[in-house]
Design a protein around this motif. Structure first.
Motif, PDB file in Angstrom:
ATOM      1  N   GLY A 183       0.810  -1.212   0.000  1.00 16.68           N
ATOM      2  CA  GLY A 183       0.000   0.000   0.000  1.00 16.68           C
ATOM      3  C   GLY A 183       0.841   1.259   0.000  1.00 16.68           C
ATOM      4  O   GLY A 183       0.520   2.237  -0.683  1.00 16.68           O
ATOM      5  N   VAL A 184       1.932   1.235   0.756  1.00 15.81           N
ATOM      6  CA  VAL A 184       2.850   2.389   0.778  1.00 15.81           C
ATOM      7  C   VAL A 184       3.430   2.617  -0.613  1.00 15.81           C
ATOM      8  O   VAL A 184       3.524   3.761  -1.089  1.00 15.81           O
ATOM      9  N   LEU A 186       2.052   1.796  -3.474  1.00 14.42           N
ATOM     10  CA  LEU A 186       0.998   2.300  -4.355  1.00 14.42           C
ATOM     11  C   LEU A 186       0.734   3.781  -4.127  1.00 14.42           C
ATOM     12  O   LEU A 186       0.487   4.526  -5.082  1.00 14.42           O
ATOM     13  N   VAL A 187       0.780   4.220  -2.882  1.00 13.24           N
ATOM     14  CA  VAL A 187       0.594   5.647  -2.601  1.00 13.24           C
ATOM     15  C   VAL A 187       1.716   6.462  -3.238  1.00 13.24           C
ATOM     16  O   VAL A 187       1.494   7.553  -3.768  1.00 13.24           O
ATOM     17  N   ASN A 188       2.935   5.909  -3.207  1.00 13.53           N
ATOM     18  CA  ASN A 188       4.082   6.648  -3.744  1.00 13.53           C
ATOM     19  C   ASN A 188       4.271   6.489  -5.241  1.00 13.53           C
ATOM     20  O   ASN A 188       5.170   7.114  -5.818  1.00 13.53           O
ATOM     21  N   THR A 189       3.435   5.669  -5.875  1.00 17.18           N
ATOM     22  CA  THR A 189       3.505   5.530  -7.334  1.00 17.18           C
ATOM     23  C   THR A 189       2.199   6.022  -7.962  1.00 17.18           C
ATOM     24  O   THR A 189       2.151   7.099  -8.545  1.00 17.18           O
ATOM     25  N   LEU A 190       1.133   5.238  -7.788  1.00 15.99           N
ATOM     26  CA  LEU A 190      -0.151   5.641  -8.357  1.00 15.99           C
ATOM     27  C   LEU A 190      -0.663   6.934  -7.742  1.00 15.99           C
ATOM     28  O   LEU A 190      -1.302   7.741  -8.426  1.00 15.99           O
ATOM     29  N   GLY A 191      -0.381   7.133  -6.479  1.00 18.66           N
ATOM     30  CA  GLY A 191      -0.838   8.360  -5.817  1.00 18.66           C
ATOM     31  C   GLY A 191      -0.278   9.620  -6.445  1.00 18.66           C
ATOM     32  O   GLY A 191      -0.929  10.668  -6.436  1.00 18.66           O
ATOM     33  N   PHE A 210      -7.821  -2.491   1.251  1.00 19.49           N
ATOM     34  CA  PHE A 210      -7.422  -3.766   1.833  1.00 19.49           C
ATOM     35  C   PHE A 210      -5.986  -3.732   2.330  1.00 19.49           C
ATOM     36  O   PHE A 210      -5.643  -4.396   3.318  1.00 19.49           O
ATOM     37  N   PHE A 211      -5.141  -2.964   1.679  1.00 23.57           N
ATOM     38  CA  PHE A 211      -3.738  -2.905   2.062  1.00 23.57           C
ATOM     39  C   PHE A 211      -3.565  -2.355   3.477  1.00 23.57           C
ATOM     40  O   PHE A 211      -2.681  -2.790   4.211  1.00 23.57           O
ATOM     41  N   GLY A 212      -4.422  -1.414   3.842  1.00 21.71           N
ATOM     42  CA  GLY A 212      -4.364  -0.868   5.190  1.00 21.71           C
ATOM     43  C   GLY A 212      -5.179  -1.643   6.197  1.00 21.71           C
ATOM     44  O   GLY A 212      -4.893  -1.597   7.397  1.00 21.71           O
TER      45      GLY A 212
END
Length: 372
Positions: A183-184, A186-191, A210-212
């Protein structure tokens, strides 16, 4: 938490087919907590209002229960065959999708009359469960529908996790940490795309994906593994009491940590820890008690009325906020109490007349399964 003690383990086949009345009844309790969270009847600034604002804790009750039931039914089953995957995915779709699709489409039919074809994209994101990945879309359609995106992610991950855990059981609590790390990433890429809040920030990822939220599901996985192996024993009601007390303590703590700029306590750093890490432990204790102890709560949840309300709780959860609830409020009765009763009656009717028949039809073996 507590140290499981060896008891006579039930067979895998027995546990997979077991009907657990108290855990059916607890679904109604979870749905009613979320209902009170959304329809808080107390004035702002009062302590009852502050407490009910944190009754979103009903959602983790569902998540832990899902982890428990899926593990109970499918862990150790023959996997990686086409027949198994067809049956598994068909059962998961049958459980959640028909009522969600019908009620979401009804919601957007009403919105379409006001806003026209521009709502098509939002409808499509919702009926494909993709809206839950976007901060801007998470409350569109059925407001509480974002939780189904989280559920579906677990359904897809569970068989892979089970296959891994059969070979490396000690990895159980590393898996949610690995998902959190994902999840981290994804936040730093897709986010960074800044596309309608797609994994837009850490708080969104921690609370709405779900990641969190994976710890809640894996708490249920752990409980199911203990139960299947006979590692749970009653403690004279202490497990049930400890679970209820911890649940109440987390609600009180979430209300206490909520700042003036926060809508809910879980939006604070300590609130995330309480909601995502501490609360699942309390729910695990509560469910362990309901599985093993004969208490006033297990007897209440096992009564026939609570069984009916528990079975229809999914429909109630979907309609307790939305177009049907608003129609009842404006055209039948504005009374919150009567509205609650009417929503339950409507949910029961939809369960027996629509949800259950569709579920049975979709779960029927396909021609390919029968030929296999």
């Amino acid at each position: 938490m507590f140290a499981p003690t060896l008891a006579s383990p039930p067979s895998a086949a027995t546990t997979a087919r077991a009907y657990l009345p108290a855990l059916t009844g607890v679904r109604a309790l979870a749905a009613y907590l979320v209902c009170l969270h959304h329809q808080n009847p107390f004035p702002a600034g009062t302590w009852p209002n502050d407490a009910l604002r944190e009754f979103h804790v009903g959602v983790p009750l569902f998540f832990v229960l899902s982890g428990f039931l899926i593990t109970l039914r499918y862990f150790g089953a023959e996997q990686w065959t086409g027949r198994w995957w067809r049956r598994y995915l068909r059962n998961r779709v049958a459980r959640i999708y028909p009522m969600f699709f019908l009620l979401t489409t009804l919601t957007y039919a009403v919105v379409f009359l006001e806003k026209g074809p521009s709502v098509f994209r939002s409808w499509l994101l919702n009926v494909t469960f993709l809206s839950g990945f976007f901060d801007d879309y998470k409350y569109t359609g059925i407001q509480q529908g974002w939780t189904l995106t989280v559920e579906e992610c677990f359904y897809l991950v569970a068989p892979l996790a089970f296959a891994l855990l059969r070979r490396r059981p000690r990895l159980l609590w590393l898996l949610p940490l690995a998902l959190l790390g994902g999840g981290v990433v994804l936040v730093n890429t897709l986010g960074r795309l800044e596309h309608h809040g797609l994994f837009g920030n850490y708080l969104f990822m921690l609370l709405f994906t779900f990641f969190g939220r994976a710890v809640e599901f894996f708490a249920g996985v752990q409980l199911a593994l203990w139960y299947r192996r006979g590692l749970l024993r009653p403690a004279r009601g202490l497990l049930t009491a400890a679970g209820l007390l911890l649940l109440a303590a987390v609600v009180a703590a979430l209300a206490a940590v909520r700042g003036p700029a926060d809508e809910f306590g879980q939006e604070t750093p300590w609130g995330v820890v309480l909601n995502n890490a501490v609360l699942p432990g309390g729910i695990l204790l509560l469910y362990a008690g309901l599985l093993t102890e004969r208490t006033w709560l297990s007897r209440l949840l096992g009564t026939r009325p609570l069984q009916v309300l528990g079975k229809s709780s999914y429909v109630f959860y979907l309609i307790h906020v939305g177009v049907l609830q608003q129609w009842l409020k404006h055209h039948v009765s504005a009374s919150a109490g009567l509205g609650f009763v009417l929503l339950n009656l409507l949910a029961i009717g939809l369960y027996y007349l629509v949800e259950q028949p569709l579920n049975r039809w979709l779960r029927a073996p396909s021609a390919a399964d029968q030929a296999a």
